[in-house]
Enzyme design. Structure first.
Site, PDB file in Angstrom:
ATOM      1  N   LYS A  78       0.892  -1.168   0.066  1.00  0.00           N
ATOM      2  CA  LYS A  78       0.015  -0.126   0.075  1.00  0.00           C
ATOM      3  C   LYS A  78       0.872   1.137   0.077  1.00  0.00           C
ATOM      4  O   LYS A  78       1.962   1.235   0.612  1.00  0.00           O
ATOM      5  CB  LYS A  78      -0.822  -0.077   1.217  1.00  0.00           C
ATOM      6  CG  LYS A  78      -2.094   0.948   1.399  1.00  0.00           C
ATOM      7  CD  LYS A  78      -2.623   0.791   2.844  1.00  0.00           C
ATOM      8  CE  LYS A  78      -3.828   1.856   2.860  1.00  0.00           C
ATOM      9  NZ  LYS A  78      -4.593   1.537   4.205  1.00  0.00           N
ATOM     10  N   SER A 153      -9.478   1.482   3.293  1.00  0.00           N
ATOM     11  CA  SER A 153      -8.907   2.166   2.408  1.00  0.00           C
ATOM     12  C   SER A 153      -7.733   1.413   1.444  1.00  0.00           C
ATOM     13  O   SER A 153      -7.119   1.929   0.783  1.00  0.00           O
ATOM     14  CB  SER A 153      -8.018   3.207   3.109  1.00  0.00           C
ATOM     15  OG  SER A 153      -7.046   2.767   4.336  1.00  0.00           O
ATOM     16  N   SER A 177      -9.436  -1.004   7.448  1.00  0.00           N
ATOM     17  CA  SER A 177      -8.898  -1.005   6.195  1.00  0.00           C
ATOM     18  C   SER A 177      -8.404  -2.064   5.579  1.00  0.00           C
ATOM     19  O   SER A 177      -7.889  -2.187   4.404  1.00  0.00           O
ATOM     20  CB  SER A 177      -8.142   0.404   6.040  1.00  0.00           C
ATOM     21  OG  SER A 177      -9.035   1.604   6.046  1.00  0.00           O
TER      22      SER A 177
HETATM   23  N1  GLN Z   1     -12.867   3.424   6.749  1.00  0.00           N
HETATM   24  C1  GLN Z   1     -12.260   3.718   7.969  1.00  0.00           C
HETATM   25  C2  GLN Z   1     -12.093   5.266   7.927  1.00  0.00           C
HETATM   26  O1  GLN Z   1     -12.599   5.903   6.918  1.00  0.00           O
HETATM   27  C3  GLN Z   1     -11.213   3.043   8.462  1.00  0.00           C
HETATM   28  C4  GLN Z   1      -9.964   3.414   7.608  1.00  0.00           C
HETATM   29  C5  GLN Z   1      -8.601   2.808   8.014  1.00  0.00           C
HETATM   30  O2  GLN Z   1      -8.753   1.778   8.617  1.00  0.00           O
HETATM   31  N2  GLN Z   1      -7.539   3.188   7.592  1.00  0.00           N
HETATM   32  O3  GLN Z   1     -11.623   5.844   8.891  1.00  0.00           O
END
Ligand code: GLN
Length: 489
Positions: A78, A153, A177
């Site tokens: 990532k 994400s 994420s």
């Molecule tokens: N969807 C969650 C957020 O928007 C988690 C994001 C993540 O785990 N980086 O914060």
């Protein structure tokens, strides 16, 4: 090519070690697959074919190294991890062309284990999002249905792995994420215990929640990556100095779930789950029961406050972490400004996306003197109550099983204009990060109505990743799984 890319990481690594196949052949097969699939799924922000191929030639010349468990294996990471050989944008325009001068510990470990890093995966800007639609560069697409999001994400990572562009990717999970995109794309994703994997060189979002982990096509592949990336790092004072078990060896110790108690939190098995998600998750529980597990109902009375507490804490930490992107130290700077204040303002307004700006503002608000007690402090108290819920639950069971998402992947554009609805899709994933516990998504099967993958979550007490991997593998063997993505033709 198909023969190569359809293999699991473990299988390809064995063939490479035994010199049944050349590194060059494997790397070429992955780049061929990238050429084929990338125009459809947009999973990568950058890659470097030439240097990967020349590295592959060198490796073929020097021969395999049995001490390097990922020798010659192509993987992606990532774009949240600092890398010396690739730019690191974190999905943001403010870090466009940012070239770190140091490498994340995790990336170093992967390279030392012999992995060939093909490129970096698309992601929501600064890991804020659940669909990869917040990337400042492009929307990634779900290999099962190109009209759907791959989740977020770490959506680029999940799409890459599901499409066979690489044998594994590494993502980060602040509130789901890793687990949510894994569920949407029909792969396996493990969020380790907070502190198990070093965060050094990982662009920070919510520092008390962020944790890196593997995204793979099989449970055993995740175990192998965990063996490589886990462990104390003197450069990260929050990394744990606990001994790291051999996760792969642990898998051999369990062929069934006899004697294992699996708890189903009544608060998580509720209305609001789409019928096909509920049905698939129930099948997973049946598989666990058939494999010998004892299924018990457990209570998580504070779970319903998880989303609210998570978004307050994550935004508060983000507002502080992102203060460093001011046009002075990193990346983009507005050159039209007359003075410093204006330069800060213009740089940040122009180069940070809407969702990131929203979070910085809300985060600053909940930390401000007049509102700290009402929001941040309350959220921190709820966090403690959720931790205690988990500790109590683990007195009566070994693992917790829960859905990952209320429904399978949604359509691109469907909820992006409604941030609250987007936040609510994280309802089953965020409590784990608040409590610091490890959790893993395994694919269960395809939803009856949508034909899209559905995953289930296995959650263990702190530092018991081996338990989730063991149960995950038994269930993986018992369940139909998802097969290869249907959206790529
Ligand atoms: N969807 C969650 C957020 O928007 C988690 C994001 C993540 O785990 N980086 O914060």
């Amino acid at each position: 090519m198909k023969d190569i890319i359809n293999k699991s990481l473990l299988e390809i690594s064995k063939s490479l070690q035994m010199r049944q196949i050349k590194v060059r052949e494997v790397v070429e097969a992955c780049f061929d697959r990238i050429d084929q699939t990338e125009p459809k799924i947009n999973a990568l922000l950058c890659m470097d074919k030439e240097s990967c191929l020349s590295r592959a030639l060198e490796m073929d010349k020097s021969g395999p190294d049995p001490d390097k468990p990922l020798w010659g294996v192509p993987i992606t990471v990532k774009d949240v991890f600092c890398t010396k050989e690739f730019p690191t944008t974190c999905g943001s325009k403010i870090l466009e062309n940012f070239q770190p001068c140091y490498e994340a510990t995790l990336v170093e470990k992967l390279k030392n284990a012999g992995a060939v890093i093909l490129g970096k995966n698309n992601m929501d800007e600064f890991a804020m999002g659940s669909s990869t639609e917040n990337s400042a560069y492009k929307n990634s697409r779900n290999p099962w249905n190109l009209e759907c999001v791959p989740g977020g994400s770490s959506g680029g990572s999940a799409a890459s792995v599901a499409a066979g562009q690489c044998f594994a990717s590494v993502g980060t999970d602040t509130g789901g994420s890793i687990r949510q995109p894994a569920a949407f794309c029909g792969i396996t994703g493990l969020k380790p215990t907070y502190g198990r994997v070093s965060r050094f060189g990982l662009v920070a979002f919510g520092s008390s929640l962020d944790q890196a982990g593997p995204m793979t096509r099989t449970v055993a592949d995740s175990a192998l990556i965990m063996n490589v990336i886990s462990g104390h790092d003197p450069k990260d004072s929050t990394s744990a100095s606990r001994p790291v078990p051999d996760f792969l060896a642990a898998l051999e110790k369990r062929q069934d779930l006899k004697g294992m108690r699996i708890g189903l939190p009544t608060q998580y098995w509720m209305e609001g789950l789409s019928p096909e998600t509920l049905e698939s998750c129930r099948n997973a529980v049946d598989a666990a029961r058939d494999a010998g597990a004892v299924i018990v109902d457990v209570e998580m009375p504070h779970a319903r406050f998880g989303i609210a507490a998570y978004y307050i804490i994550a935004m508060a930490e983000a507002s502080s972490n992102l203060a460093r992107y001011d046009g002075v130290k990193y990346g983009v700077r507005d050159k039209s400004s007359a003075d410093l204040q204006e330069m800060y303002r213009k740089t940040r307004s122009r180069a940070l996306g809407e969702e990131v700006q929203r979070r910085i503002m809300i985060g600053t608000y909940v930390l401000s003197a007049g509102y700290y007690d009402a929001y941040y402090k309350k959220a921190a108290q709820i966090r403690r109550l959720i931790q205690q819920d988990y500790l109590r639950v683990f007195e009566s069971c070994d693992l917790v099983c829960a859905p990952v998402t209320p429904s399978p992947a949604f359509k691109i554009g469907e909820i992006i204009d409604d941030p609250l609805q987007m936040y609510l899709t994280d309802i089953f994933t965020t409590s784990l990060n608040l409590a610091g516990m490890p959790g893993m998504t395994i694919p269960v099967g395809l939803g009856r109505d949508t034909g899209l993958p559905v995953g289930v979550q296995l959650i263990a007490p702190a530092f018991e990743e081996a338990l989730t991997l063991q149960a995950g593998q038994v269930m993986e063997n018992a369940l139909p799984g998802v097969g290869t993505p249907t959206g790529l033709g």
